[in-house]
Design a protein around this motif. Structure first.
Motif: not given
Length: 461
Positions: A67, A85-89, A242, A245-246
């Protein structure tokens, strides 16, 4: 160098003669010193290359992580709300209505000139109770409000204290929650923990002139407001982690209506990472090229001569260069890296077309990200194979050169002793020669005198 032994007897400059002889004797050591200097230069250059390869490995391995290129930008329709936002978004949007901000509890006691005492005349105990019911009993050192403040702050309980002037020589104790939100709520009593449990302690906030200035409260946000699916989310701070998600959202103010949070692929961020990787690869390839270049010169007689760089003809360095180049230029799933903006130049370096990559990201985001990560992973492997502390090819070259430098240093040191002994021998030889010549000169002078003193014979006609 020893002291001058230039002799009066011979008239010779024996110091110069010995120096000339020693220069010939020292030629093997001079060759060793030249080799040592060359090896030290090679070590320094290899270490610089190793550093560049290590940096390349760090960058490429980061890009190839799970990711790592799944980058997103988060924007909102109101300045009262910010989002990250993180890479899991995932890309998308959602409406959020913030109806309440978080705050920490603040209490102030009634005005007082000193802390009260208990029935024994000692300073009364103070007990703080947090939102979970945990009790923190505090014993002030004296009835001084300063000592009470110190005792509260040293207890690491649910609140911190400060003394606030209330006029006419009196003060209030202001107690502020150590933790924001409902979880930071507390109660404050005059009395021991046992008295609090027994219900006989005095609630300081029950005094008519005391006040709860701010009540502990959580921030509240509502999703799908005004619909049957309305969902309220709370947070002890003004950041809702969260929310998706992310995706985290931070409120700066209560919103008057729904605020839209948009999550989109960050093509600019991905493009920058790809460009940085191309630059790092070019840095390595350019460095090898500089130190592998053969230069041609012409002397005063017009004769041409060629001299190689420090890496010229080094097969291990050439292999590292080829591995990095191949890792960057090989096709990915049958597609050339040029389809993602990574182009090979005639000089064996790379150029980067940001517009081409962004076009590819727009048409096939997941496939393009996957291809970039494959390239980054190959580059990371090539760089790691060169720099691994135990098996790296460049690391091995450095260790080999360092071992040779150590051996050359020992040989040069041995030659220092050998040459010192040889100089001493030559000085002894020439000193003895001077002594012998001096003796012969003395004998010659004596014989000359003796001959001169002999009577001269006369002959008659």
């Amino acid at each position: 160098m020893g002291s001058s032994i230039d002799g009066l007897a011979s008239g010779l400059n024996t110091t110069s003669i010995i120096d000339s002889l020693m220069a010939v004797e020292a030629q093997p050591q001079t060759q060793l010193k030249t080799k040592l200097a060359s090896d030290q230069t090679m070590i320094s250059t290899l270490q610089s290359l190793n550093s560049k390869l290590s940096s390349l490995n760090d960058l490429a391995s980061g890009d190839s992580a799970v990711n790592a290129l799944n980058l997103f930008s988060a924007t909102t329709s109101s300045p009262s709300l910010s989002a990250t936002a993180t890479t899991s978004a995932t890309a998308g949007s959602i409406d959020v209505t913030v109806s309440q901000l978080a705050q920490g509890q603040v209490d102030v006691t009634a005005a007082m000139s000193s802390w009260p005492t208990d029935g024994s005349g000692a300073p009364a105990h103070l007990t703080l109770v947090d939102s979970t019911g945990k009790q923190t009993e505090i014993t002030p050192a004296s009835t001084s409000l300063d000592d009470v403040v110190t005792a509260i702050n040293s207890a690491s309980g649910p609140a911190r204290a400060v003394k606030v002037p209330a006029g006419n020589g009196t003060y209030r104790l202001q107690l502020t929650a150590a933790t924001s939100g409902a979880v930071g709520a507390f109660s404050v009593y005059q009395g021991t923990a046992a008295q609090v449990s027994a219900g006989t302690a005095t609630d300081l906030m029950a005094d008519p002139s005391a006040a709860v200035v701010k009540a502990a409260q959580d921030a509240k946000a509502t999703l799908y407001a005004g619909t049957p699916a309305a969902q309220t989310i709370t947070s002890g701070t003004n950041t809702f982690t969260d929310l998706l998600p992310g995706v985290s959202v931070t409120a700066a103010a209560v919103s008057t209506g729904p605020v839209t949070v948009n999550i989109a692929s960050d093509s600019a961020g991905i493009t920058k990472k790809a460009g940085d990787l191309v630059n790092a690869v070019n840095d390595v390839l350019g460095f090898v090229s500089i130190y592998s270049t053969v230069t041609r010169t012409t002397d005063s007689n017009g004769a041409s001569a060629s001299s190689g760089g420090i890496f010229t003809g080094n097969g291990s360095i050439r292999a590292v260069n080829d591995d990095v180049f191949a890792a960057m230029s090989m096709p990915v799933n049958g597609k050339s890296p040029s389809e993602y903006g990574i182009n090979v130049t005639r000089d064996g370096n790379f150029t980067f077309d940001a517009a081409k990559l962004q076009s590819s990201l727009a048409s096939d985001p997941s496939g393009t990200q996957s291809a970039l990560q494959t390239i980054a992973s190959r580059v990371s492997d090539a760089a790691k194979n060169a720099t691994d502390p135990f098996s790296g090819s460049v690391t091995a070259l450095i260790k080999g050169q360092q071992s040779e430098v150590a051996d050359l240093g020992s040989q040069i040191s041995d030659w220092d002793q050998r040459l010192a002994t040889r100089r001493a021998t030559l000085q002894g030889v020439y000193t003895n020669m001077e002594v012998l010549l001096g003796g012969l000169q003395s004998q010659s002078s004596w014989l000359t005198g003796q001959i001169a003193s002999l009577p001269k014979s006369s002959t008659g006609a």
